[in-house]
Design a protein around this motif. Structure first.
Motif, PDB file in Angstrom:
ATOM      1  N   TYR A 528       0.840  -1.195   0.000  1.00 33.90           N
ATOM      2  CA  TYR A 528       0.000   0.000   0.000  1.00 33.90           C
ATOM      3  C   TYR A 528       0.876   1.246   0.000  1.00 33.90           C
ATOM      4  O   TYR A 528       1.885   1.318   0.705  1.00 33.90           O
ATOM      5  N   ALA A 531      -3.087   5.866   2.554  1.00 33.97           N
ATOM      6  CA  ALA A 531      -4.332   5.473   3.225  1.00 33.97           C
ATOM      7  C   ALA A 531      -4.891   6.667   3.988  1.00 33.97           C
ATOM      8  O   ALA A 531      -4.158   7.533   4.469  1.00 33.97           O
ATOM      9  N   PRO A 584       0.917   3.804   5.681  1.00 25.75           N
ATOM     10  CA  PRO A 584       0.722   2.370   5.409  1.00 25.75           C
ATOM     11  C   PRO A 584       1.659   1.444   6.174  1.00 25.75           C
ATOM     12  O   PRO A 584       1.356   0.252   6.300  1.00 25.75           O
ATOM     13  N   THR A 614      -7.593   2.706   1.066  1.00 28.02           N
ATOM     14  CA  THR A 614      -6.192   2.394   0.799  1.00 28.02           C
ATOM     15  C   THR A 614      -5.847   2.676  -0.655  1.00 28.02           C
ATOM     16  O   THR A 614      -6.708   2.606  -1.539  1.00 28.02           O
ATOM     17  N   LYS A 616      -3.124   1.699  -3.845  1.00 29.22           N
ATOM     18  CA  LYS A 616      -2.093   0.838  -4.406  1.00 29.22           C
ATOM     19  C   LYS A 616      -1.760   1.301  -5.814  1.00 29.22           C
ATOM     20  O   LYS A 616      -2.658   1.708  -6.571  1.00 29.22           O
TER      21      LYS A 616
END
Length: 621
Positions: A528, A531, A584, A614, A616
Motif C-alpha cells: 500500500y 491510506a 501504510p 487504501t 495501491k
C-alpha cells in the motif's frame, strides 16, 4: 441566453490575494487517481438529468452535454396500470396480453425511444411510482394504494418491462426502480412489504431480462438517518437483510435546502458530511453481510426544499442554490466513484405542465431558450471526453474543510484542471501545491460560478490569470465553484496510477460509552502506498464533544480534517465525518485494531462506520 461578463475573478487572483496569505492548501500529486479500477472521467455516469425530454428539447440538452437519465412514472402516466384488465385465467393478476398491442406500445413507449436514439448510451433508469393500480385488485391492507398480493404487483412490473422489450426489440433501460421513495409512504406500506416487493420484482425481471434492479429509492430523509438512535436506518438495514443478493444496486436520493431569512441565506442538508456518512453506513453494512460493497445509484439529487421565500416564483437566489447544490453534490459523488455507479441530478429539460408554470428546475423554456440553470452543465462541458482524475489531498489541519478539491488532466488537450468548490460564504485563498513541482504553471484560465450582491448567479469563462505572481495562490469568491486550467505538456503528466480500495470496520452503529470506541479492519496482504481513515460519528447537538485522535495498531494518529457539515445549522444531531491520514507502514495483514478517542466521555451517540481507503499503484488505464 445572454451571458454577463464580470472580471472580479482576475482582480482577486492576480497580485491581490490578501498579502499572499492562504486559508488552505490543496496538494496535487503526480499520480492518476483510480477508484474501482479506473481513473477516467466518464461523463455518461454524471451528466444526466431527470425525466424524458420532449423531442424539440433533446438537441438543446445535448448541446450542453446532458441527456435524459431517468424515465419517471411510466405506470402512472396514461393510466397504464390503472386501466390494465385482469387476467381472465388467473384471478388477481394482470392480463399478460394487454400490452402486446403494438398501437398501445407505441403510445406508451415511443417517447422513450426518441430519447435513446441517435448515439445515446442506453443507461436509462426506469422508475415506477408504485402506487397506481386498477380497481379490481385487492388493496384493502394498504388503504387502497398498494396490492395485498406482492407477487401480483411484481407481475405488473415484469409485464411493463416486457412491453418495452418487445417494442424496442430489446433496448430496455439499464436500471429499474420498482417504487419511488417508499420511506415517505409509511401510512400505505411498511418496509417489510417494500423489501418483499423488491425481491419479487428482482426475481421476475432477472428471469427474463438483463437489467439491474435498483432499490429502495429512498427519499431525502436519508440525510436524517441518525435521528432517534438511527431508527430510520434500522428499517433500511432490515430492507437490505431481505434484498441483498437479489437487487443489483442500492438507490437513494440526496438533497440540500435553501433557507432564506431577510437578506441572508444558508444552504443546508445532506451534502457533504451526511452524504459521505450515509454512503459509508450502507457500504459498511453491505460489506458486513456479504463481504463486498453494493453499487449505488443516486437517482435524484440537488436543491430540494426552500423556506423563507416562494420556491416556485422566479428568483435569483433560488436559481443560484439550484446551480450550487447540483455542483456541490457532484464534487462529493466524484470522490466516491468506487461505490457510486451513477447519479442523475434533479433538473428537467422543462418542468411546465398545466397548473405549474415555474422554471426553477428547468434547463430550457418550452421555446428552447436557455435558463440560468444550464450553467450546471456548461461548467462541466469541457470534461465530456479524454479526462482522467489526478490525486489531490486537502490540508489535514484539525479543522472543518470548507474547500473541496478535484483534479483532472487530459493528454489529448495537454492540460491539467484543478476544480475547487467552496462551502464558505467568505472568499477563500487556496494555495495550489504541485507536489515536488511536477508541473510549474505560470499562467492559466479560470472559470467560476458564484453569487453576486443582488443574489443572482454569475458564471465567468476562461479568465486569464498569472499564478506565478500570486505564488501559487488562487482566490475563490464566496460560495463559488471554479476550475483552473493550466497547459501541461503530455510528457509532464503522471506515469503512475494510484487505485483506491475501501475496507470497512467489522461493526456499524457502535455505541459510545466512555471516551474510547474500538473496532477492527481486516486487510489482505499487499503493498500500500497511501491510506486515509474516515470515521463517522453522531450525537445530539446538546452534547459537546469531538474526536481527539485515533490509535491504529497502537500507533497514534493526530492529523485530520472534518468534512463540511452543512446541516449543523438546522438539525437535532451532529453527524460528522473525520478523515485521518494513516501511514501504510502501520498495516498488518489480517486484523488491524482501530480505536477512536474522544475529547470527553459520553454515554450517548454512535460511531456509525469506520472506512479505511487504501491506495495501491496499478497499471494505468
Amino acid at each position: 441566453m445572454k451571458w454577463t461578463q464580470v472580471f472580479f475573478i482576475l482582480s482577486l487572483t492576480v497580485g491581490g490575494v490578501r498579502g499572499l496569505y492562504s486559508d488552505t492548501t490543496v496538494t496535487i500529486h503526480p499520480q492518476w487517481l483510480a477508484q474501482g479500477g479506473s481513473a477516467r472521467y466518464d461523463s455518461n455516469r454524471w451528466n444526466k438529468h431527470n425525466s424524458l425530454d420532449r423531442a424539440s428539447l433533446i438537441p438543446k440538452c445535448r448541446s450542453i452535454g446532458t441527456d435524459a437519465g431517468r424515465w419517471n412514472n411510466r405506470d402512472l402516466n396514461d393510466r397504464l396500470f390503472q386501466d390494465w384488465p385482469e387476467d381472465p385465467n388467473r384471478s388477481g393478476y394482470p392480463d399478460p396480453n394487454h400490452l402486446k398491442n403494438v398501437t398501445m406500445q407505441h403510445q406508451m413507449f415511443s417517447k422513450y425511444v426518441e430519447n435513446i436514439k441517435s448515439g445515446y448510451e442506453n443507461d436509462m433508469i426506469m422508475m415506477a411510482g408504485g402506487l397506481y393500480w386498477p380497481s379490481w385488485i385487492n388493496t384493502s391492507e394498504h388503504i387502497g394504494q398498494f396490492p395485498n398480493d406482492v407477487d401480483a404487483a411484481a407481475e405488473f412490473m415484469m409485464l411493463m418491462v416486457q412491453g418495452v422489450y418487445d417494442y424496442t426489440k430489446g433496448q430496455i433501460p439499464h436500471y429499474f426502480e420498482s417504487i419511488n421513495e417508499p420511506d415517505g409512504k409509511g401510512r400505505i406500506l411498511n418496509f417489510t412489504t417494500v423489501a418483499k416487493f423488491h425481491k419479487s420484482v428482482a426475481e421476475k425481471l432477472h428471469s427474463r431480462f438483463n437489467i439491474k434492479v435498483s432499490g429502495p429509492t429512498l427519499d431525502g430523509e436519508t440525510g436524517l438517518s441518525d435521528r432517534y438512535n438511527f431508527s430510520y436506518w434500522q428499517r433500511v438495514a432490515d430492507f437490505m437483510d431481505v434484498t441483498l443478493g437479489y437487487i443489483d444496486v442500492f438507490s437513494f436520493h440526496s438533497y440540500n435546502s435553501l433557507v432564506v431569512s431577510g437578506k441572508s441565506h444558508n444552504l443546508t442538508g445532506m451534502n457533504e458530511a451526511r452524504l459521505v456518512a450515509f454512503v459509508d453506513l450502507v457500504e459498511s453494512y453491505a460489506s458486513k453481510k456479504t463481504g463486498k460493497i453494493i453499487p449505488l445509484v443516486i437517482s435524484e439529487y440537488g436543491r430540494g426544499p426552500v423556506t423563507g421565500i416562494d420556491k416556485y416564483a422566479p428568483s435569483g437566489i433560488v436559481d443560484f442554490s439550484t446551480i450550487y447544490q447540483a455542483n456541490a453534490h457532484r464534487f462529493t459523488q466524484l470522490g466516491l466513484r468506487e461505490y457510486i455507479d451513477r447519479a442523475v441530478v434533479f433538473l428537467l429539460a422543462n418542468e411546465k405542465y398545466p397548473g405549474h408554470d415555474s422554471l426553477n428546475w428547468s434547463l430550457f423554456t418550452l421555446q428552447g431558450n436557455a435558463t440560468r440553470i444550464v450553467d450546471v452543465f456548461k461548467f462541466w462541458y469541457k470534461f465530456m471526453s479524454g479526462y482522467s482524475f489526478i490525486r489531490t489531498t486537502s490540508q489535514y489541519d484539525g479543522a472543518e474543510r470548507t474547500v473541496s478539491p478535484l483534479a483532472m488532466s487530459s493528454p489529448l488537450d495537454n492540460e491539467t484542471v484543478i476544480l475547487l468548490h467552496s462551502y464558505s460564504q467568505k472568499s477563500q485563498a487556496v494555495k495550489l501545491d504541485f507536489e515536488n513541482n511536477w508541473i510549474k504553471p505560470t499562467s492559466g484560465e479560470a472559470t467560476c460560478i458564484t453569487i453576486k450582491d443582488n443574489w443572482y448567479p454569475v458564471i465567468t469563462f476562461n479568465e486569464s490569470f498569472d499564478i506565478q505572481k500570486t505564488q501559487g495562490i488562487v482566490n475563490m469568491p464566496p460560495e463559488a465553484t471554479c476550475h483552473f486550467t493550466f497547459k501541461t505538456p503530455s510528457d509532464q503528466l503522471p506515469s503512475a496510477t494510484l487505485n483506491e480500495t475501501t475496507y470497512y470496520g467489522s461493526d456499524t452503529l457502535i455505541p459510545i460509552n466512555g471516551n474510547v470506541v474500538s473496532t477492527v479492519i481486516s486487510l489482505p496482504n499487499g503493498q500500500y502506498q497511501s491510506a486515509r481513515l474516515r470515521v463517522s460519528t453522531s450525537w445530539l447537538i446538546s452534547e459537546t464533544n469531538s474526536v481527539s485522535y485515533l490509535s491504529f495498531n497502537r500507533h497514534r494518529l493526530d492529523a485530520f480534517h472534518k468534512l463540511y457539515d452543512s446541516d449543523k445549522f438546522a438539525r437535532t444531531t451532529y453527524w460528522e465525518v473525520w478523515e485521518f491520514v494513516v501511514p501504510p507502514y502501520m498495516f498488518v495483514t489480517g486484523t488491524n485494531q482501530v480505536q477512536i478517542h474522544f475529547s470527553s466521555s459520553m454515554t450517548t451517540g454512535y460511531v456509525s462506520s469506520v472506512a479505511l481507503v487504501t491506495g495501491k499503484l496499478i497499471q494505468s488505464d
